[in-house]
Design an enzyme around this catalytic site. Structure first.
Site, PDB file in Angstrom:
ATOM      1  N   ASP A  44       7.006  50.755 -48.806  1.00 11.54           N
ATOM      2  CA  ASP A  44       7.541  52.055 -49.205  1.00 11.54           C
ATOM      3  C   ASP A  44       8.238  52.062 -50.566  1.00 11.54           C
ATOM      4  O   ASP A  44       9.174  52.843 -50.791  1.00 11.54           O
ATOM      5  CB  ASP A  44       8.467  52.601 -48.115  1.00 11.54           C
TER       6      ASP A  44
ATOM      7  N   ASP B 164       0.490  57.024 -44.777  1.00 10.30           N
ATOM      8  CA  ASP B 164       1.680  57.345 -45.584  1.00 10.30           C
ATOM      9  C   ASP B 164       1.630  56.673 -46.959  1.00 10.30           C
ATOM     10  O   ASP B 164       2.208  57.162 -47.929  1.00 10.30           O
ATOM     11  CB  ASP B 164       2.968  56.883 -44.894  1.00 10.30           C
TER      12      ASP B 164
HETATM   13  N1  GLY Z   1       6.554  57.234 -43.683  1.00  7.14           N
HETATM   14  C1  GLY Z   1       7.146  57.325 -42.404  1.00  7.14           C
HETATM   15  C2  GLY Z   1       7.206  58.710 -41.886  1.00  7.14           C
HETATM   16  O1  GLY Z   1       6.589  59.613 -42.431  1.00  7.14           O
HETATM   17  O2  GLY Z   1       7.890  58.903 -40.886  1.00  7.14           O
END
Ligand code: GLY
Length: 425
Positions: free
Chosen positions: A138, A198
């Site tokens: 992330d 994501d």
């Molecule tokens: N990237 C984690 C979420 O969207 O909860």
């Protein structure tokens, strides 16, 4: 179909799904700019210019109001009874709060916002220098809205240095066998040999790092990842898998699985929204026509599964009448994706997506946005972070609350509607 059958015979079941994805991907490339007009939500009101300004004005005031508490600290990922507690800079979500401060600064040019954002950028530099909670993918969510934004808006060199280090950290998670960036866990853990949808929002950090450094390696990894991702996470009906596993020995695509969605085979609302925005960003940075086509289909699936007020339930399996929480953040994320893609479409198609966004934002503004600072220190209510179901492995938290990205993308969508905005992504 004939080519699909041949592919199955040629390479067996294990890579059959991936081959089918690639074929669909190639068909998309041929279709190119296929004309598309889907559901229009006729009769729904659109948010007005005045309402957009009012909404941004409230965001700016709310952010200034809580700034003293959240300058040396960050917001927790989700609120508790409407209020974010302060935390250290340790979660994957802290960049959204800094991003909100930057968006508010763009709106009001208030010096207090600039100073607070600079304090936070310094903290992000410290985090990547000391590698505090960065063993995951992330890095884009963390460093684009905080440090890349700082550099783009104010030429902040510390932000630039931190963001390039974060890009280095992100590419350290690349699995050449399978050609994807591994989302979670240690790089040799079989249970984590997978990508998640994501990650499409983490890739712009890599395109930016290549542009800034002149080193192509970041972009190459981003492009490899996006090809692998879209060939596998998008299903036949253009719903999406949250996560997709690969074979550790051969790198061949193996199987999809949900983590935060209701069940395997359903469409987690936020995953679909990451797909919408992720495909728009993929097109922005690669200019490959097939991403436009995929964007239209993935967006159509999202729009076709919205309830009456246009704000999705946490999984697109659910609709009006189901006793399930919403995920308002998905609406804002998809809105940003539609606004981004509308920059590259013919006028009529762009107007179509802009009108959908204006209707969606009207619903968010009227029924979901915080309007009273005494009731919440966030910006948008009724979002869902992680909802346990009988078929997923999720912990249960942040259900029907504000969350950091829901607030951030709501503000980004409003900002996009108020001016020609230069992306932090
Ligand atoms: N990237 C984690 C979420 O969207 O909860």
């Amino acid at each position: 179909d004939c080519i699909s059958d041949f592919a199955e015979v040629l390479c067996g079941r294990s890579c059959f799904h991936g081959i089918k994805g690639l074929i669909r991907y190639a068909q998309g490339a041929c279709a190119g700019m296929e004309r598309y007009m889907g559901k229009t939500f006729e009769g729904y009101p659109e948010i007005t210019k005045e309402e957009i300004n009012k909404a941004l004005d409230f965001c700016n005031r709310q952010i200034l109001h809580i700034l003293p508490e959240f300058t040396d600290k960050f917001q927790q990922a989700y609120s508790v009874d409407g209020f974010y507690p302060p935390i250290e800079n340790v979660d994957w979500t802290t960049g959204f709060w800094t991003g909100e401060i930057w968006l508010a600064y763009e709106y009001s040019h208030d010096e207090r916002l600039l100073k607070a954002a600079q304090v936070q950028v310094h903290d992000f530099k410290n985090r990547i220098d000391k590698k505090i909670s960065v063993d995951h993918h992330d890095m884009g969510f963390l460093y684009s809205p905080s440090c890349v934004a700082a550099y783009k808006l104010t030429g902040n060199e510390e932000g630039k240095e931190a963001a390039i280090k974060a890009a280095d950290q992100l590419i350290s998670r690349y699995q050449p066998k399978g050609k994807f960036i591994q989302a979670w866990g240690s790089m040799d853990a079989p249970e984590n040999y997978r990508l998640i949808i994501d990650c499409l929002l983490n890739l712009p950090l890599l395109y930016w790092a290549s542009e800034e450094t002149g080193d192509k390696k970041y972009r190459e990894i981003a492009e490899n990842h996006i090809h692998t991702a879209v060939a596998n996470v998008i299903r036949e009906d253009y719903s999406t898998w949250h996560t997709f596993f690969f074979n550790r020995e051969t790198g061949a695509p193996d199987h999809g699985a949900t983590c935060q969605g209701y069940r395997d085979g359903s469409a987690w609302a936020r995953g679909q929204a990451w797909g919408v925005y992720g495909l728009a960003l993929a097109y922005k940075y690669t200019r490959r026509g097939e991403y436009i086509d995929l964007f239209k289909h993935v967006t159509e699936y999202f729009l076709n599964h919205l309830p009456k007020d246009l704000i999705p339930f946490w999984d697109l399996e659910f609709t009006d009448g189901d006793d399930q929480p919403r995920d308002s953040s998905s609406a804002s994320i998809a809105a940003c994706g539609m606004l981004e893609m509308s920059k590259y479409l013919p006028e009529e198609e762009a107007a179509y997506y802009q009108s959908i966004v204006a209707k969606l934002m009207k619903s968010l503004y009227d029924n979901y946005a915080v309007k009273d600072m005494k009731k919440s220190n966030g910006l948008v209510l009724h979002s869902t972070y992680s909802n346990h179901s009988p078929y997923n492995t999720c912990n249960h938290y942040g259900v029907d609350e504000c969350n950091a990205w829901g607030d951030y993308f709501y503000m980004e969508a409003l900002t996009r509607m108020s001016k020609d905005w230069e992306l932090y992504w």
